[in-house]
Design a protein around this motif. Structure first.
Motif, PDB file in Angstrom:
ATOM      1  N   TYR A 298       0.849  -1.191   0.000  1.00 65.98           N
ATOM      2  CA  TYR A 298       0.000   0.000   0.000  1.00 65.98           C
ATOM      3  C   TYR A 298       0.884   1.241   0.000  1.00 65.98           C
ATOM      4  O   TYR A 298       2.004   1.229   0.517  1.00 65.98           O
ATOM      5  N   THR A 299       0.373   2.317  -0.560  1.00 65.54           N
ATOM      6  CA  THR A 299       1.140   3.557  -0.646  1.00 65.54           C
ATOM      7  C   THR A 299       1.018   4.359   0.647  1.00 65.54           C
ATOM      8  O   THR A 299       0.129   4.119   1.473  1.00 65.54           O
ATOM      9  N   ASN A 300       1.909   5.337   0.791  1.00 68.99           N
ATOM     10  CA  ASN A 300       1.832   6.245   1.940  1.00 68.99           C
ATOM     11  C   ASN A 300       0.481   6.944   1.996  1.00 68.99           C
ATOM     12  O   ASN A 300      -0.088   7.151   3.076  1.00 68.99           O
ATOM     13  N   THR A 301      -0.031   7.318   0.835  1.00 64.33           N
ATOM     14  CA  THR A 301      -1.313   8.021   0.779  1.00 64.33           C
ATOM     15  C   THR A 301      -2.454   7.113   1.207  1.00 64.33           C
ATOM     16  O   THR A 301      -3.372   7.541   1.927  1.00 64.33           O
ATOM     17  N   GLU A 302      -2.424   5.861   0.787  1.00 63.25           N
ATOM     18  CA  GLU A 302      -3.479   4.923   1.172  1.00 63.25           C
ATOM     19  C   GLU A 302      -3.515   4.712   2.682  1.00 63.25           C
ATOM     20  O   GLU A 302      -4.590   4.605   3.276  1.00 63.25           O
ATOM     21  N   GLY A 304      -2.142   6.885   4.880  1.00 65.37           N
ATOM     22  CA  GLY A 304      -2.383   8.201   5.466  1.00 65.37           C
ATOM     23  C   GLY A 304      -1.343   8.610   6.488  1.00 65.37           C
ATOM     24  O   GLY A 304      -1.672   8.904   7.642  1.00 65.37           O
ATOM     25  N   ASN A 306       1.335  10.947   5.676  1.00 64.74           N
ATOM     26  CA  ASN A 306       2.100  12.119   5.254  1.00 64.74           C
ATOM     27  C   ASN A 306       1.965  13.318   6.188  1.00 64.74           C
ATOM     28  O   ASN A 306       2.668  14.313   6.023  1.00 64.74           O
ATOM     29  N   ASN A 307       1.088  13.234   7.180  1.00 64.93           N
ATOM     30  CA  ASN A 307       0.957  14.314   8.165  1.00 64.93           C
ATOM     31  C   ASN A 307       1.343  13.858   9.567  1.00 64.93           C
ATOM     32  O   ASN A 307       1.015  14.520  10.549  1.00 64.93           O
ATOM     33  N   THR A 312       7.051  11.046   9.059  1.00 60.46           N
ATOM     34  CA  THR A 312       7.697  12.027   8.179  1.00 60.46           C
ATOM     35  C   THR A 312       9.064  12.475   8.676  1.00 60.46           C
ATOM     36  O   THR A 312       9.893  12.922   7.878  1.00 60.46           O
ATOM     37  N   THR A 315      11.665   9.873   6.843  1.00 61.97           N
ATOM     38  CA  THR A 315      11.494   9.442   5.454  1.00 61.97           C
ATOM     39  C   THR A 315      12.822   9.044   4.815  1.00 61.97           C
ATOM     40  O   THR A 315      12.836   8.303   3.830  1.00 61.97           O
ATOM     41  N   ASP A 319      11.565   5.919   3.264  1.00 64.96           N
ATOM     42  CA  ASP A 319      11.430   6.214   1.835  1.00 64.96           C
ATOM     43  C   ASP A 319      12.798   6.424   1.196  1.00 64.96           C
ATOM     44  O   ASP A 319      12.986   7.336   0.380  1.00 64.96           O
TER      45      ASP A 319
END
Length: 346
Positions: A298-302, A304, A306-307, A312, A315, A319
């Motif tokens: 799953y992605t970072n956006t999926e 949730g 990034n906040n 973060t 990363t 990442d």
């Protein structure tokens, strides 16, 4: 007594008999508490054709709150499935087991708040290094889990999450082990509504949350030797909420719920849950996970993240431009609440 009076009384008697018979009929599928009868429930169970034990409704709370400092209540409960097995929800873990070490903080809103991976390494207390092999390599693991994890290396407990539910946090763990070694993790997406896999969110009182874990393992020379990804194995052992028992399916060892509804609601007290027994030796290096499904990514956006500073701030680790770790889970990151993942580092 005249005939009109007799006819009137007869009509009253017939009416009362009708009311009694109607009430008996309408209550035949319910008990005195307004719950569905066993016969009706069993007919619903026949819609399910999988291998899980099935429970319905809310669990009984056994632990009120594991972590009072959290913004959400991290409780535990038990529920009995229709095959008379008692299950602990959301998971039977080791949070209260003093022999299982808490993992040191990478970032903890209620503890150490490292601003970078460099700070985390400087602040790490070497007394927290877990020794599996005295002559082993020193391995550093960085873990972010939504919500809770327990990490084993070759069957040895090396670290558990400090916060079972919220707020979001991350950890740094060091251990000494010889290669190859096997990573095994219990992962839990916690729940507020025990037994039906949901929480207060998005304006709903019964909203299914999501899980996800990302991890990076480095050797003594700071080289990445493992990251979470699709080459890992992942299996679910508790899935909820299930609104319709005809929606889950199984293909070999895949426990699938991609056809199941994941929308929130204001009343989920009648929802179902699926439970599978966890193998007793799942943490061991020689456990055979060859038939388990590959982990889904799953992605970072999926997920949730990034906040969230617990992610973060690091990363550069999670990442990495040359070796980006991926969030993993089982096939359904929303409905699968108790998941085990495994991977062997060669």
């Amino acid at each position: 007594m005249n005939n009109s009076v007799i006819r009137a009384k007869s009509r009253i008697v017939y009416f009362l008999l009708f009311v009694i018979l109607f009430n008996c009929s309408s209550n035949s599928d319910s008990n005195n508490d307004g719950e569905t009868s066993d016969d009706s429930l069993e007919s619903n169970i026949t819609n399910y054709s999988g291998t899980a034990s099935v429970s319905q409704g809310l669990a009984t709370t056994t632990v009120t709150n594991l972590y009072p400092d959290g913004t959400r209540v991290a409780s535990l409960g038990t529920i009995t499935s229709y095959d008379d097995i008692i299950w602990t929800v959301p998971a039977e873990g080791n949070y209260e087991n003093d022999a299982f070490p808490f993992a040191p903080d990478l970032y903890n809103p209620n503890g150490t708040q490292n601003s970078s991976s460099e700070d985390a390494l400087i602040n790490f207390d070497d007394n927290d290094i877990v020794e599996i092999d005295a002559d082993g390599d020193l391995i550093t693991a960085y873990v972010f889990a939504d919500n809770y994890f327990e990490l084993y290396i070759n069957g040895t407990a090396v670290g558990k999450d400090a916060i079972p539910f919220t707020e979001f946090n991350s950890h740094i763990i060091k251990f000494k082990v010889n290669l190859p070694f096997t990573i095994a993790m219990l992962l839990v997406d916690w729940e507020e509504n025990l037994g039906v896999g949901s929480e207060l969110n998005q304006g709903y009182t019964y909203y299914p949350g999501d899980g996800g874990v990302v991890a990076v393992f480095k050797d003594t020379d700071e080289n990445i030797i493992a990251t979470t990804g699709s080459e890992w194995k992942a299996q679910t052992f508790y899935t909820a909420p299930i609104k319709d028992l005809s929606c889950p399916s199984e293909e070999n060892n895949l426990r699938l719920t991609d056809n199941c509804d994941t929308t929130g609601s204001t009343d989920g007290t009648s929802y179902y849950a699926l439970h599978w027994e966890i193998p007793s030796d799942w943490t061991n290096a020689n456990f055979d996970d060859s038939e388990w499904p590959s982990a889904s990514t799953y992605t970072n956006t999926e997920i949730g993240v990034n906040n969230k500073p617990s992610y973060t701030n690091f990363t550069d680790i999670f990442d990495d431009n040359n070796n980006d770790a991926e969030f993993i889970w089982s096939t359904n990151v929303i409905l699968d609440n108790e998941v085990i993942v495994r991977y062997t580092v060669e």
